[in-house]
Design an enzyme around this catalytic site. Sequence first.
Site, PDB file in Angstrom:
ATOM      1  N   ASP A   1       2.962  -6.434  -1.142  1.00 52.35           N
ATOM      2  CA  ASP A   1       2.213  -5.179  -1.109  1.00 52.35           C
ATOM      3  C   ASP A   1       2.956  -4.062  -1.842  1.00 52.35           C
ATOM      4  OD1 ASP A   1       0.476  -3.130  -0.371  1.00 52.35           O
ATOM      5  OD2 ASP A   1       0.251  -3.866   1.674  1.00 52.35           O
TER       6      ASP A   1
ATOM      7  N   GLY B   1      -6.138  -3.374  -6.715  1.00 51.95           N
ATOM      8  CA  GLY B   1      -6.968  -3.426  -7.904  1.00 51.95           C
ATOM      9  C   GLY B   1      -6.571  -2.470  -9.004  1.00 51.95           C
ATOM     10  N   TRP B   2      -5.384  -1.871  -8.885  1.00 57.57           N
ATOM     11  CA  TRP B   2      -4.927  -0.940  -9.926  1.00 57.57           C
ATOM     12  C   TRP B   2      -4.761  -1.679 -11.257  1.00 57.57           C
ATOM     13  CZ3 TRP B   2      -0.551   2.865  -8.057  1.00 57.57           C
ATOM     14  CH2 TRP B   2      -1.013   3.618  -6.973  1.00 57.57           C
TER      15      TRP B   2
ATOM     16  N   ASP C   1      -8.332  -1.062   0.920  1.00 60.92           N
ATOM     17  CA  ASP C   1      -8.462  -1.787   2.174  1.00 60.92           C
ATOM     18  C   ASP C   1      -9.902  -1.800   2.701  1.00 60.92           C
ATOM     19  OD1 ASP C   1      -5.757  -2.125   2.037  1.00 60.92           O
ATOM     20  OD2 ASP C   1      -5.274  -0.756   3.683  1.00 60.92           O
TER      21      ASP C   1
END
Length: 397
Positions: free
Chosen positions: A151, A201-202, A222
């Site tokens: 993450d 999703g960047w 999220d």
Amino acid sequence: MFRKNLSVFMLASLGLLAVSTAAVAQSSDLAATPPMGWNSWNHFAGKVTDADVRGAADALVSSGMRDAGYIYVNIDDTWEGERDASGVLHTNSKFPDMKALADYVHSKGLKLGIYSGPGPKTCAKYEGSYGHEEQDAKMYAAWGIDYLKYDLCSFTQLMKQQTGDEHSEKAFEMQKVAYEKMHKALVATGRPIVYSLCQYGWNDVWEWGPQVGGNLWRTTGDINDHYDRMEQIGFSQAGLAKFAGPGHWNDPDMLEVGNGGMTDDEYRQHMTLWVILAAPLLAGNDLSKMSPETLAILTNKDVIAVDQDKLGKQGDRVWAEGPKEIWAKPLSGGAKAVALFNRAPDPKAITLKLSDVGFGANAKMRDLWTGKDVTSTNGAYTVLIPKHGTVLLKVSQ
């Protein structure tokens, strides 16, 4: 805005990332179909313990979910303790012996997943893997870990500190390098570990995720247990099908089925959309307190088969009119899964024209939620769908 797709030559010349076809090949050996399992976060969040994980493993077996394909038991954030003088990361008091926990999960015919991130701290402010990637990867392998969710979180602060703008092109390259670094560390252990990129999703991650070793990558922020959020995330996936396939999957986040914030019709729509998307199916509910309806949604073998189809194709939208949509997913053997979605707050009749999904008027159709065959009239099938409901068909010639 940052540049979305640098060429391999530019990346190599910058010395920031060597795009490796070997990395893609190694990753494709894992997650040949979208991973299925359970993750602790949606229900337990920061309170998850060793006992909770063992309980989840037991419930996956006793409920029949393991036999339906749910094999990963994934611990999310808050298992981490402190690093010692040698840099070794220890678990906290909630997880007294991670190797013993892995052995227990494996004894059930299941696999164990864990969580970390490329930054100094995780999202919950526990120890991340920054500067200790190889050390942590070796530790995961020694424990018997089978899946890593990685993450981004505090790494964005490093990106901003070192480039002045976490959304700059240089920051984007830092992110790629960080993800590839952990992938290489995992590969070096020799243990097969599914690698899940969690960075919301960047930077159009679907375009470069395989090149840094990702088996799956989050395509969105999220999810939560409300219809509006699930709908927003799920239906926004249109157009991403070409980036998914065996060993590398688009991930619109975990399932909320059974957590209580949606109706059964909405949960069926949730599950249907995820299987059409060939999304990972990671349940996030309390497995010890499932209703019969929740268990039926999660374990419908015909519905799961759409997600796990060996062809490995993600579906896409083929028709839309206001709140009514039809999506189709190619299946092995020439069949297709076709989903009719009603996003409206009231019942709607939706008509499927078989020609719109590449079939003639005599095509066979089976409703996968009811388990019953249905028939068309002059090559069209019309059905009344409840609010926020769905129909999932398998169509074959």
